[in-house]
Design a protein around this motif. Structure first.
Motif, PDB file in Angstrom:
ATOM      1  N   ALA A  64     -15.461  17.438  19.493  1.00  0.00           N
ATOM      2  CA  ALA A  64     -16.767  17.994  19.141  1.00  0.00           C
ATOM      3  C   ALA A  64     -17.841  17.545  20.126  1.00  0.00           C
ATOM      4  CB  ALA A  64     -17.142  17.578  17.719  1.00  0.00           C
TER       5      ALA A  64
ATOM      6  N   ALA B 240     -20.483  20.381  21.128  1.00  0.00           N
ATOM      7  CA  ALA B 240     -21.689  20.461  20.305  1.00  0.00           C
ATOM      8  C   ALA B 240     -22.688  19.399  20.716  1.00  0.00           C
ATOM      9  CB  ALA B 240     -21.338  20.314  18.826  1.00  0.00           C
TER      10      ALA B 240
ATOM     11  N   VAL C  57     -21.483  18.439  12.972  1.00  0.00           N
ATOM     12  CA  VAL C  57     -20.309  19.305  12.830  1.00  0.00           C
ATOM     13  C   VAL C  57     -19.259  18.617  11.952  1.00  0.00           C
ATOM     14  CG1 VAL C  57     -18.462  20.495  14.065  1.00  0.00           C
ATOM     15  CG2 VAL C  57     -20.739  20.353  15.070  1.00  0.00           C
TER      16      VAL C  57
ATOM     17  N   ARG D  22     -17.710  19.741   8.402  1.00  0.00           N
ATOM     18  CA  ARG D  22     -16.252  19.836   8.216  1.00  0.00           C
ATOM     19  C   ARG D  22     -15.836  19.133   6.920  1.00  0.00           C
ATOM     20  NH1 ARG D  22     -11.553  20.540  11.225  1.00  0.00           N
ATOM     21  NH2 ARG D  22      -9.863  19.059  10.881  1.00  0.00           N
TER      22      ARG D  22
ATOM     23  N   THR E  56     -16.659  25.180   9.609  1.00  0.00           N
ATOM     24  CA  THR E  56     -17.037  23.946  10.309  1.00  0.00           C
ATOM     25  C   THR E  56     -17.949  24.241  11.487  1.00  0.00           C
ATOM     26  OG1 THR E  56     -15.037  22.728   9.668  1.00  0.00           O
ATOM     27  CG2 THR E  56     -16.155  22.018  11.672  1.00  0.00           C
ATOM     28  N   TRP E  57     -17.578  25.248  12.273  1.00  0.00           N
ATOM     29  CA  TRP E  57     -18.345  25.566  13.473  1.00  0.00           C
ATOM     30  C   TRP E  57     -19.451  26.582  13.209  1.00  0.00           C
ATOM     31  CZ3 TRP E  57     -18.141  22.478  17.414  1.00  0.00           C
ATOM     32  CH2 TRP E  57     -16.993  21.702  17.618  1.00  0.00           C
TER      33      TRP E  57
END
Length: 311
Positions: free
Chosen positions: A49, A53, A59, A63, A276-277
Motif C-alpha cells: 500500500a 497510496a 487503506v 480493509r 478496500t481501494w
C-alpha cells in the motif's frame, strides 16, 4: 473446516474416541497458524500500500473495516467465527504496532506469547501471534528467513511434534492449567505447518484453495449450517463430520481452480479488494498463464504492466 464441522455437532459434548482425537490432535492446533499469517499478511499489504497510496494506513483501516462488516454477517451463521474479532484486533493491535520498530514488535510478541502460557484466554495467544507475524514479514518477503531449507523444517517439525506429544500427555493426565494447553496448541501448530511445507511446498495442489481462502472459509460455514442439524438437536458421528469436510474441500478445490482460470481474485476477495481501494480493480484474469500450472501465476508479468503500442 474439520474443526468447525466438529464444533457444530453435539459430538463435541459426547466423549468418544473420535472426540478425543479432535480435542487433542486437531482442536486449537490451526488457529495459531491463521493468526500468525494474519499478522504477516498485514505487514505485506502495508508494504504494498505504501507504493500505491499516499496514506497507506487509511487503506489498511478500510480493509479491516470491510472485514469487520463481513465478519459481523458471518457471525449470524457461525457465532464462533474469527473474522470480526480478528478485524477488531487488527485495528487495536496491528495498526499501532506497525508504527513501531521491528525489534520492538518482536519483543512485544515474545512477551505476550509468554503471558499467553499463564492465561487460558485464546485471544492473548492470538495477539502474540499477530505481533510475531508482523515482525516476521520482512524476512519472509526478502527470503532471508532460511525457513525453506529442508533440514531446518524437518528439525523444527520433529522437535515441535515431540514437544506437543509431551504437553498433550501432561494436559490429559495432570492438567495444571490453561498454559499447558496453550503451549501444546502453539507447538502443535508449528509441527503441522512445517510438516505441510515439507510435503506440499513443491506442488500447486493447494494454491487455488489458498488464493480464495476468504471465500472458502465463508462458504464452508454456509455448507455446515445448511447440511447439519442445529447443535442442540443431536449429534453427528465421525463419518458425517469427516465426510462433509472432505466433500466440501474437494468441491471448493475444483471450484477455486475453475474460477481462477478466468479471474485474478476469488468472489469475496474481489469484493474485499474493491471496497478496500474504494474503486474497481481489474475484474478479469490479468496474470499471464503458465502452461505448467493449474492456475495463473500472480507473480508473472501482467498484460496491463506491459508497454502499450502508441502508434
Amino acid at each position: 473446516m474439520l474443526v468447525n464441522t466438529w464444533q457444530w455437532t453435539a459430538e463435541r459434548r459426547d466423549p468418544s474416541p473420535f472426540g478425543w482425537v479432535m480435542e487433542n490432535l486437531v482442536q486449537s492446533r490451526f488457529y495459531p497458524i491463521f493468526a500468525f499469517l494474519f499478522g504477516l499478511s498485514f505487514a505485506l499489504f502495508l508494504a504494498a500500500a505504501r507504493k500505491r497510496a499516499a496514506r497507506p494506513r487509511v487503506v489498511l483501516l478500510r480493509r479491516l473495516a470491510v472485514l469487520a462488516v463481513l465478519g459481523a454477517a458471518h457471525t449470524l451463521v457461525h457465532p464462533g467465527g474469527v473474522l470480526l474479532p480478528y478485524a477488531v484486533l487488527g485495528v487495536a493491535v496491528l495498526l499501532p504496532a506497525s508504527l513501531l520498530p521491528r525489534w520492538t514488535v518482536l519483543l512485544l510478541g515474545c512477551g505476550t506469547l509468554a503471558a499467553s502460557l499463564l492465561d487460558s484466554e485464546p485471544y492473548v495467544l492470538i495477539t502474540a501471534l499477530f505481533l510475531l507475524g508482523l515482525a516476521a514479514a520482512p524476512s519472509v518477503a526478502d527470503g532471508t528467513g532460511g525457513a525453506g531449507r529442508t533440514w531446518v523444517l524437518a528439525a523444527v517439525c520433529a522437535a515441535a511434534g515431540a514437544l506437543t506429544a509431551g504437553l498433550t500427555w501432561w494436559w490429559n493426565h495432570a492438567p495444571p492449567g490453561g498454559g499447558v494447553y496453550q503451549a501444546a496448541a502453539v507447538s502443535g501448530a508449528a509441527a503441522y505447518a512445517t510438516a505441510f511445507l515439507l510435503l506440499a511446498r513443491r506442488t500447486a495442489l493447494f494454491e487455488a484453495l489458498g488464493r480464495m481462502a476468504l471465500t472458502n472459509y465463508v462458504t464452508g460455514t454456509l455448507v455446515i449450517a445448511a447440511v447439519l442439524p442445529p447443535p442442540a438437536t443431536g449429534g453427528s458421528g465421525a463419518g458425517v463430520v469427516v465426510g462433509l469436510t472432505v466433500v466440501t474441500l474437494a468441491a471448493q478445490a475444483a471450484f477455486s481452480r475453475w474460477w481462477l482460470a478466468g479471474h485474478r481474485y476469488g468472489p469475496l476477495e474481489q469484493v474485499w479488494r474493491t471496497l478496500t481501494w474504494w474503486g474497481e480493480p481489474p475484474a478479469g484474469q490479468t496474470g499471464s498463464r503458465d502452461p505448467h500450472s493449474a492456475v495463473p501465476d500472480p507473480r508473472r508479468p501482467r498484460p496491463e504492466d506491459q508497454p502499450r503500442d502508441r502508434a
